[in-house]
Design a protein around this motif. Structure first.
Motif, mmCIF file in Angstrom:
data_model
loop_
_atom_site.group_PDB
_atom_site.id
_atom_site.type_symbol
_atom_site.label_atom_id
_atom_site.label_comp_id
_atom_site.label_asym_id
_atom_site.label_seq_id
_atom_site.Cartn_x
_atom_site.Cartn_y
_atom_site.Cartn_z
ATOM 1 N N ALA A 94 9.690 -15.648 -16.315
ATOM 2 C CA ALA A 94 8.301 -15.261 -16.087
ATOM 3 C C ALA A 94 7.358 -16.205 -16.823
ATOM 4 N N ASP A 95 6.314 -16.623 -16.139
ATOM 5 C CA ASP A 95 5.247 -17.417 -16.734
ATOM 6 C C ASP A 95 4.196 -16.438 -17.241
ATOM 7 N N ALA A 96 4.480 -15.869 -18.419
ATOM 8 C CA ALA A 96 3.652 -14.776 -18.926
ATOM 9 C C ALA A 96 3.427 -14.937 -20.428
ATOM 10 N N PRO A 97 2.320 -14.394 -20.936
ATOM 11 C CA PRO A 97 2.139 -14.346 -22.382
ATOM 12 C C PRO A 97 3.277 -13.508 -22.971
ATOM 13 N N GLY A 101 3.213 -9.797 -21.839
ATOM 14 C CA GLY A 101 4.103 -9.855 -20.687
ATOM 15 C C GLY A 101 5.369 -9.052 -20.901
ATOM 16 N N THR A 102 5.914 -9.120 -22.107
ATOM 17 C CA THR A 102 7.132 -8.374 -22.410
ATOM 18 C C THR A 102 6.881 -6.868 -22.385
ATOM 19 N N VAL A 107 7.874 -1.847 -19.536
ATOM 20 C CA VAL A 107 7.422 -0.568 -18.984
ATOM 21 C C VAL A 107 7.703 -0.521 -17.482
ATOM 22 N N GLU A 108 7.429 -1.614 -16.782
ATOM 23 C CA GLU A 108 7.704 -1.669 -15.339
ATOM 24 C C GLU A 108 9.195 -1.525 -15.064
ATOM 25 N N ARG A 119 9.033 -9.299 -12.908
ATOM 26 C CA ARG A 119 8.482 -10.625 -13.202
ATOM 27 C C ARG A 119 6.999 -10.687 -12.852
ATOM 28 N N GLN A 120 6.633 -10.187 -11.685
ATOM 29 C CA GLN A 120 5.228 -10.212 -11.260
ATOM 30 C C GLN A 120 4.332 -9.443 -12.222
ATOM 31 N N VAL A 121 4.803 -8.294 -12.663
ATOM 32 C CA VAL A 121 4.015 -7.493 -13.602
ATOM 33 C C VAL A 121 3.872 -8.228 -14.932
ATOM 34 N N ALA A 122 4.949 -8.852 -15.396
ATOM 35 C CA ALA A 122 4.859 -9.643 -16.631
ATOM 36 C C ALA A 122 3.798 -10.723 -16.480
#
Length: 133
Positions: A94-97, A101-102, A107-108, A119-122
């Motif tokens: 995932a390209d997330a903070p 993001g974690t 939670v998702e 991944r999208q939610v992250a």
């Protein structure tokens, strides 16, 4: 169940992020953190990342990796090269903070969502605003 692998340059940072995300998501999701180099200093370890992936893939249907910085992505990709194709296909980066993001991903994942949705939610964590003014 979807697992979350947090990859940080600091073991302490990874451990703290795992603690927060695990408390938010509960027991329905497995969150593992790896951080630091083989000597315990700052950095990333392809071997440690591989070990974390292997552990999660034994327990989970898929894994979302959330790295902190660019070189953590490179080390993760190197670790993926050691996995068999059938396991590699169950892992997404995932390209997330890393913290936000974690938490969102965990939670998702606890709701039973598939790996791509997690991944999208992250990655949606990029849109979070901490201040409204």
């Amino acid at each position: 169940m979807i697992g979350i692998l947090v990859v940080c340059h600091s073991f302490k940072a990874a451990d703290g992020i795992v603690e927060i995300a695990s408390q938010m998501a509960g027991e329905k999701v497995r969150v593992v953190g790896v951080g630091g180099n083989e000597e315990g200093g700052l950095g990333t370890s392809t071997a440690n990342i591989y070990e974390g992936l292997d552990k999660l893939l034994m327990e989970c249907d898929g894994v979302v990796v959330i790295p902190d910085l660019g070189s953590a992505v490179l080390s993760t990709k190197a670790a993926l090269d050691f996995l068999p194709e059938d396991q590699k296909s169950k892992v997404v980066i995932a390209d997330a903070p890393v913290l936000e993001g974690t938490v969102l991903a965990s939670v998702e994942a606890s709701t039973g969502s598939p790996v791509e949705k997690v991944r999208q939610v992250a990655e949606s964590a990029h849109l979070l605003k901490k201040l409204t003014n």
